[in-house]
Design a protein around this motif. Structure first.
Motif, mmCIF file in Angstrom:
data_model
loop_
_atom_site.group_PDB
_atom_site.id
_atom_site.type_symbol
_atom_site.label_atom_id
_atom_site.label_comp_id
_atom_site.label_asym_id
_atom_site.label_seq_id
_atom_site.Cartn_x
_atom_site.Cartn_y
_atom_site.Cartn_z
ATOM 1 N N ALA A 171 38.389 51.457 64.589
ATOM 2 C CA ALA A 171 38.565 50.077 64.134
ATOM 3 C C ALA A 171 37.261 49.288 64.264
ATOM 4 O O ALA A 171 36.909 48.501 63.376
ATOM 5 C CB ALA A 171 39.680 49.401 64.934
ATOM 6 N N LEU A 172 36.529 49.535 65.332
ATOM 7 C CA LEU A 172 35.236 48.874 65.528
ATOM 8 C C LEU A 172 34.255 49.273 64.422
ATOM 9 O O LEU A 172 33.602 48.421 63.825
ATOM 10 C CB LEU A 172 34.668 49.243 66.904
ATOM 11 C CG LEU A 172 33.327 48.628 67.275
ATOM 12 C CD1 LEU A 172 33.450 47.123 67.468
ATOM 13 C CD2 LEU A 172 32.776 49.285 68.540
ATOM 14 N N GLY A 173 34.181 50.538 64.133
ATOM 15 C CA GLY A 173 33.274 51.037 63.109
ATOM 16 C C GLY A 173 33.588 50.521 61.712
ATOM 17 O O GLY A 173 32.696 50.341 60.887
ATOM 18 N N MET A 174 34.846 50.254 61.454
ATOM 19 C CA MET A 174 35.272 49.735 60.156
ATOM 20 C C MET A 174 35.129 48.213 60.079
ATOM 21 O O MET A 174 35.365 47.618 59.038
ATOM 22 C CB MET A 174 36.732 50.104 59.877
ATOM 23 C CG MET A 174 36.983 51.590 59.715
ATOM 24 S SD MET A 174 36.252 52.226 58.199
ATOM 25 C CE MET A 174 34.909 53.193 58.842
ATOM 26 N N GLY A 175 34.787 47.584 61.200
ATOM 27 C CA GLY A 175 34.667 46.130 61.223
ATOM 28 C C GLY A 175 36.010 45.425 61.329
ATOM 29 O O GLY A 175 36.098 44.212 61.153
ATOM 30 N N LEU A 223 37.972 45.679 64.153
ATOM 31 C CA LEU A 223 37.871 45.163 65.518
ATOM 32 C C LEU A 223 36.442 44.671 65.684
ATOM 33 O O LEU A 223 35.494 45.382 65.337
ATOM 34 C CB LEU A 223 38.181 46.282 66.523
ATOM 35 C CG LEU A 223 37.940 45.980 68.004
ATOM 36 C CD1 LEU A 223 38.856 44.869 68.494
ATOM 37 C CD2 LEU A 223 38.148 47.254 68.827
ATOM 38 N N HIS A 224 36.281 43.470 66.188
ATOM 39 C CA HIS A 224 34.942 42.912 66.362
ATOM 40 C C HIS A 224 34.344 43.361 67.693
ATOM 41 O O HIS A 224 35.056 43.484 68.693
ATOM 42 C CB HIS A 224 34.986 41.391 66.282
ATOM 43 C CG HIS A 224 35.376 40.890 64.933
ATOM 44 N ND1 HIS A 224 35.835 39.621 64.715
ATOM 45 C CD2 HIS A 224 35.386 41.485 63.711
ATOM 46 C CE1 HIS A 224 36.108 39.453 63.432
ATOM 47 N NE2 HIS A 224 35.843 40.575 62.809
ATOM 48 N N GLU A 225 33.043 43.567 67.688
ATOM 49 C CA GLU A 225 32.347 44.011 68.896
ATOM 50 C C GLU A 225 32.598 43.065 70.068
ATOM 51 O O GLU A 225 32.800 43.510 71.208
ATOM 52 C CB GLU A 225 30.845 44.136 68.636
ATOM 53 C CG GLU A 225 30.090 44.661 69.826
ATOM 54 C CD GLU A 225 28.604 44.835 69.587
ATOM 55 O OE1 GLU A 225 27.832 44.578 70.533
ATOM 56 O OE2 GLU A 225 28.214 45.238 68.464
ATOM 57 N N ALA A 226 32.591 41.770 69.820
ATOM 58 C CA ALA A 226 32.812 40.798 70.898
ATOM 59 C C ALA A 226 34.189 40.983 71.540
ATOM 60 O O ALA A 226 34.335 40.807 72.755
ATOM 61 C CB ALA A 226 32.668 39.376 70.361
ATOM 62 N N GLU A 227 35.181 41.344 70.741
ATOM 63 C CA GLU A 227 36.530 41.570 71.280
ATOM 64 C C GLU A 227 36.544 42.791 72.199
ATOM 65 O O GLU A 227 37.123 42.755 73.286
ATOM 66 C CB GLU A 227 37.532 41.763 70.142
ATOM 67 C CG GLU A 227 37.748 40.514 69.321
ATOM 68 C CD GLU A 227 38.494 40.764 68.029
ATOM 69 O OE1 GLU A 227 39.299 39.900 67.648
ATOM 70 O OE2 GLU A 227 38.267 41.821 67.372
ATOM 71 N N LEU A 228 35.906 43.877 71.758
ATOM 72 C CA LEU A 228 35.879 45.084 72.584
ATOM 73 C C LEU A 228 35.046 44.863 73.841
ATOM 74 O O LEU A 228 35.441 45.271 74.933
ATOM 75 C CB LEU A 228 35.355 46.277 71.785
ATOM 76 C CG LEU A 228 35.468 47.622 72.501
ATOM 77 C CD1 LEU A 228 36.916 47.920 72.890
ATOM 78 C CD2 LEU A 228 34.905 48.727 71.630
ATOM 79 N N ARG A 229 33.913 44.194 73.691
ATOM 80 C CA ARG A 229 33.090 43.894 74.874
ATOM 81 C C ARG A 229 33.870 43.048 75.887
ATOM 82 O O ARG A 229 33.745 43.238 77.102
ATOM 83 C CB ARG A 229 31.808 43.177 74.471
ATOM 84 C CG ARG A 229 30.750 44.098 73.904
ATOM 85 C CD ARG A 229 29.471 43.296 73.608
ATOM 86 N NE ARG A 229 28.421 44.078 73.039
ATOM 87 C CZ ARG A 229 27.456 44.684 73.750
ATOM 88 N NH1 ARG A 229 27.453 44.590 75.054
ATOM 89 N NH2 ARG A 229 26.512 45.368 73.135
#
Length: 167
Positions: free
Chosen positions: A102-106, A108-114
């Motif tokens: 999901a992160l790689g596809m954009g 899920l946003h990086e800020a959310e995972l961080r």
């Protein structure tokens, strides 16, 4: 701890399910959320929903294949993030399956995972992430990283995915 199952080979979700069963068997309270996967898509969902009940959540829209579907995929991703943020304080381990996809596809946003990674440290909870395309920053943050490598797969011989094996 932060555990990551990544790579191009099969077995990332299976490893996360195994980690869930192991932790649950040792008395840890585990929550398991799935990005991308529809709620009725995969065999592990039946077992996980029976074992974990309300601590299992899947609301994805399937593989991201069409840019026109980005908004609905993003909305589903936001639902998983909201669920994860709400349940994280009350569990010992949070598994987020296909989070890296999901992160790689954009979606899920990086800020959310961080933020979820930071919360795992803040709360003193285990976080398990799966999917292809682990970013360098996550490799640096993680305690355990396992990369699945495909050696051979029947898909390359033209065979279709099999129920109970790939889904």
């Amino acid at each position: 701890m932060i555990l990551v199952y990544t790579g191009k080979g099969k077995g990332k979700t299976s490893a996360a399910v195994g980690q869930t069963v192991r932790a649950h068997g040792q008395g840890l309270k585990v929550a398991f959320g799935q990005f991308m996967k529809r709620p009725d898509q995969a065999g592990e969902q039946t077992v996980l929903s029976e074992i974990l009940q309300e601590r299992f959540f899947a609301c994805g829209k399937g593989f991201f294949r069409n840019e026109n579907a980005r908004a609905e995929h993003r909305k589903a991703s936001e639902e998983v993030v909201q669920w994860a943020e709400a349940i994280f304080p009350s569990v010992d381990m949070l598994v987020l399956d296909e989070s890296l996809y999901a992160l790689g596809m954009g979606i899920l946003h990086e800020a959310e995972l961080r933020s979820l990674v930071a919360k795992s440290m803040e709360y003193g909870k285990h976080l398990v992430l799966t999917g292809r395309g682990m970013p360098d920053w996550l490799r640096d943050e993680a305690d355990i990283v396992t990369e699945m490598t495909e050696i051979k797969h029947v898909f390359h011989e033209g065979q279709q995915a099999r129920k109970g094996i790939e889904y």
